[in-house]
Scaffold this active site. Structure first.
Site, PDB file in Angstrom:
ATOM      1  N   LYS A 177      40.995  42.321  16.950  1.00 16.54           N
ATOM      2  CA  LYS A 177      39.971  43.062  16.198  1.00 16.54           C
ATOM      3  C   LYS A 177      39.194  43.955  17.158  1.00 16.54           C
ATOM      4  CE  LYS A 177      35.670  42.479  14.828  1.00 16.54           C
ATOM      5  NZ  LYS A 177      35.178  43.876  14.884  1.00 16.54           N
ATOM      6  N   GLU A 251      33.459  37.434  28.136  1.00 16.35           N
ATOM      7  CA  GLU A 251      33.055  38.457  29.116  1.00 16.35           C
ATOM      8  C   GLU A 251      31.836  39.163  28.546  1.00 16.35           C
ATOM      9  OE1 GLU A 251      32.876  39.569  32.314  1.00 16.35           O
ATOM     10  OE2 GLU A 251      34.837  38.646  32.064  1.00 16.35           O
ATOM     11  N   CYS A 285      29.663  47.112  31.109  1.00 13.96           N
ATOM     12  CA  CYS A 285      29.077  45.829  31.506  1.00 13.96           C
ATOM     13  C   CYS A 285      28.918  45.771  33.014  1.00 13.96           C
ATOM     14  CB  CYS A 285      29.879  44.657  30.960  1.00 13.96           C
ATOM     15  SG  CYS A 285      31.603  44.763  31.312  1.00 13.96           S
ATOM     16  N   GLU A 386      19.541  43.429  29.898  1.00 12.84           N
ATOM     17  CA  GLU A 386      20.572  44.466  29.846  1.00 12.84           C
ATOM     18  C   GLU A 386      20.171  45.538  28.835  1.00 12.84           C
ATOM     19  OE1 GLU A 386      24.547  43.568  28.192  1.00 12.84           O
ATOM     20  OE2 GLU A 386      25.367  44.555  29.970  1.00 12.84           O
TER      21      GLU A 386
HETATM   22  C1  UN1 Z   1      33.486  46.959  30.962  1.00  6.16           C
HETATM   23  O1  UN1 Z   1      32.458  47.597  31.160  1.00  6.16           O
HETATM   24  O2  UN1 Z   1      33.589  46.206  29.978  1.00  6.16           O
HETATM   25  O3  UN1 Z   1      34.999  48.436  36.677  1.00  6.16           O
HETATM   26  C2  UN1 Z   1      34.702  47.064  31.813  1.00  6.16           C
HETATM   27  C3  UN1 Z   1      34.763  49.085  35.668  1.00  6.16           C
HETATM   28  C4  UN1 Z   1      35.859  49.332  34.661  1.00  6.16           C
HETATM   29  C5  UN1 Z   1      35.893  48.251  33.645  1.00  6.16           C
HETATM   30  C6  UN1 Z   1      34.591  48.027  32.936  1.00  6.16           C
HETATM   31  N1  UN1 Z   1      37.129  49.456  35.336  1.00  6.16           N
HETATM   32  O4  UN1 Z   1      33.648  49.523  35.429  1.00  6.16           O
END
Ligand code: UN1
Length: 498
Positions: A177, A251, A285, A386
């Site tokens: 999804k 995550e 993230c 965040e």
């Molecule tokens: C994310 O923000 O969920 O290292 C992943 C990085 C990318 C992956 C980010 N290659 O910022």
């Protein structure tokens, strides 16, 4: 006006509407008047059908040799390579980050596909000497079954592939999804899977909002769940799924620090900060959201970052020369704007930005100015929570020890960076920063597909995506004992006298 397309779910190799017949819209966040398409608003009934299709496909798929499964993933990588620019264009239209970034997103998926192909010949187990003379011990990997994959919109192709490719390479089947903010990108990924010859039912696509995700989490036959998104949703999923003993990989959020010491190369640090904080409009993230800077270089670095950030061109990411796209939606805009009030109330200074960006073709999108908050102290909310936007909070420190202490003083622990010329500090940071990832003299973003990716504390639950480690999540270990003595050999008993 051209007709806006209506897209479907993909279940058991068929493109189908939601059982309810209902749809939702996906719009361009840089130009709200631009409607990308209508997508099925799925619910528990659709999820049940998808899980059933995935279960049906599982037996034949798990018995397909892993190197053969790898060959299909090689084709997936090849097709994505051919369609890279076209897919990236559609992604930018749907989620806003500039075309050069969405091309990077697709490339990350290609890398993940080719890595998965090589893993088809490397799903290693162990052989270990037995306690007994005539006995053979080994471990082998087995797939788990149906995996539910629930992903965010900010890496709408790469992050789903971090889950989907190792899952299916390992012999599992999946129900995927995508985020309701990037359904078209998710659909394009599944089309590639179909075109590459992934058998019906191995990959199933369910579009929809939280209710569809919840139905996947709650389905008793979904044996493993992998989620990328907020810590709040992750905590809920963890609770719900744990009660029915599903395997879960989470995550979640970050509040990633970049420490810049007085001996750092300030040009390098400035470039890393601009890319880390404002790339993807800060919606990663892994985004740099805290600059922890030594007092001796604070003013100079802030000035340089500010000057460079002022040059960033905001706009629709498929237009040439655009550096930074919009936020994803109105809710994100409200959230980031709200944090400006929080910053002021807590006593921080908005040294730059702080407002919705308007004019010059921006009014129809969710644009926010690249923002720098100075005078931030570690206890302020803008130093701890965040924000998920183009906002960098600057915290001044007096020593390296203080920098590490401040870096660790948050609930999250995904990525981190240290700029220094001192090798001892570099190794201390690698040892002492509480994060899943530490970069030395590079920004907090830039994960590579063949390296482990994940975080500590409220960011994750101990699993890693990427690299070889993710294959531990998508396989169960079977421990095998083969006794060729022809008699009963009792472990712990027969080979010791007393
Ligand atoms: C994310 O923000 O969920 O290292 C992943 C990085 C990318 C992956 C980010 N290659 O910022």
């Amino acid at each position: 006006m051209p007709d806006t397309p209506t897209f479907q779910n993909y279940i058991g190799g068929q493109w189908v509407d939601a059982a309810s017949g209902q749809t939702f819209e996906s719009r361009n966040p840089a130009k709200q008047s631009d409607l990308v398409g209508h997508f099925p608003q799925s619910g528990a009934e659709d999820v049940a059908r998808a899980v059933e299709a995935a279960e049906k496909a599982f037996d034949a798929w798990r018995l397909t040799p892993a190197p053969k499964r790898g060959e299909i993933l090689k084709r997936v990588g090849d097709i994505m390579t051919e369609r890279k620019s076209e897919i990236a264009h559609a992604m930018t239209r749907e989620m806003g980050k500039p075309h050069f970034e969405t091309k990077g997103d697709v490339q990350e998926a290609i890398d993940t596909a080719y890595y998965a192909m090589t893993m088809g010949r490397q799903l290693f187990g162990h052989t270990v000497p037995s306690e007994m003379t005539n006995k053979f011990n080994m471990t082998v990997r087995r797939p788990i079954g149906v995996c539910g994959l629930i992903t965010a919109w900010n890496f709408p192709v790469a992050v789903p592939t971090w889950k989907m490719f190792p899952a299916i390479l390992s012999g599992n089947t999946v129900v995927f999804k995508p985020s309701e903010d990037a359904p078209h990108s998710g659909m394009l990924l599944v089309q590639v899977m179909e075109d590459a010859g992934v058998p019906p039912g191995v990959v199933n696509l369910i579009q929809g909002a939280g209710a569809a995700g919840q139905a996947i989490v709650d389905h008793p036959d979904v044996a493993a769940l992998s989620f990328t998104g907020s810590s709040e949703t992750g905590a809920k999923i963890a609770g719900d799924a744990a009660r029915r003993h599903a395997r879960i990989s989470l995550e979640m959020g970050g509040k990633n620090p970049a420490i810049v010491m007085e001996d750092a190369d300030l040009d390098l640090a400035m470039e890393g900060l601009i890319w880390g904080a404002y790339g993807t409009t800060g919606q990663r993230c892994t985004a740099t959201s805290r600059l922890i800077v030594h007092e001796d270089v604070h003013d100079e670095l802030v000035e340089r970052v500010q000057a460079k950030a002022a040059e960033l061109r905001l706009g629709y990411g498929n237009d040439a020369g655009v550096d930074v796209g919009p936020l994803i939606n109105q809710k994100a805009l409200d959230k980031v704007s709200g944090y400006m009030d929080v910053a002021r109330e807590d006593g921080a200074t908005i040294a730059m930005g702080g407002e919705r960006a308007t004019g010059d073709g921006l009014d129809d999108g969710f644009f926010f100015q690249p923002t720098l908050l100075t005078g931030v102290t570690r206890d302020m909310r803008v130093a701890r929570e965040e924000i998920f936007g183009p906002v960098l909070s600057v915290i001044k420190i007096k020593s390296f020890d203080e920098a590490i202490e401040v870096a660790n003083d948050v609930q999250y622990g995904l990525s981190s960076a240290l700029y220094t010329a001192d090798i001892s500090r570099a190794f201390r940071a690698l040892r002492d920063v509480d994060a899943g990832i530490t970069y030395i003299n590079g920004p907090t973003i830039g994960a590579e597909a063949h390296m482990s990716f994940g975080g500590v504390k409220a960011t994750g639950n101990g699993h890693r995506e990427g690299g070889w480690e993710v294959y531990d999540f998508y396989t169960e270990t079977k421990t095998c004992y083969i006794d060729f003595s022809g008699g009963l050999q009792r472990a712990q008993i027969d080979n010791y006298d007393d």
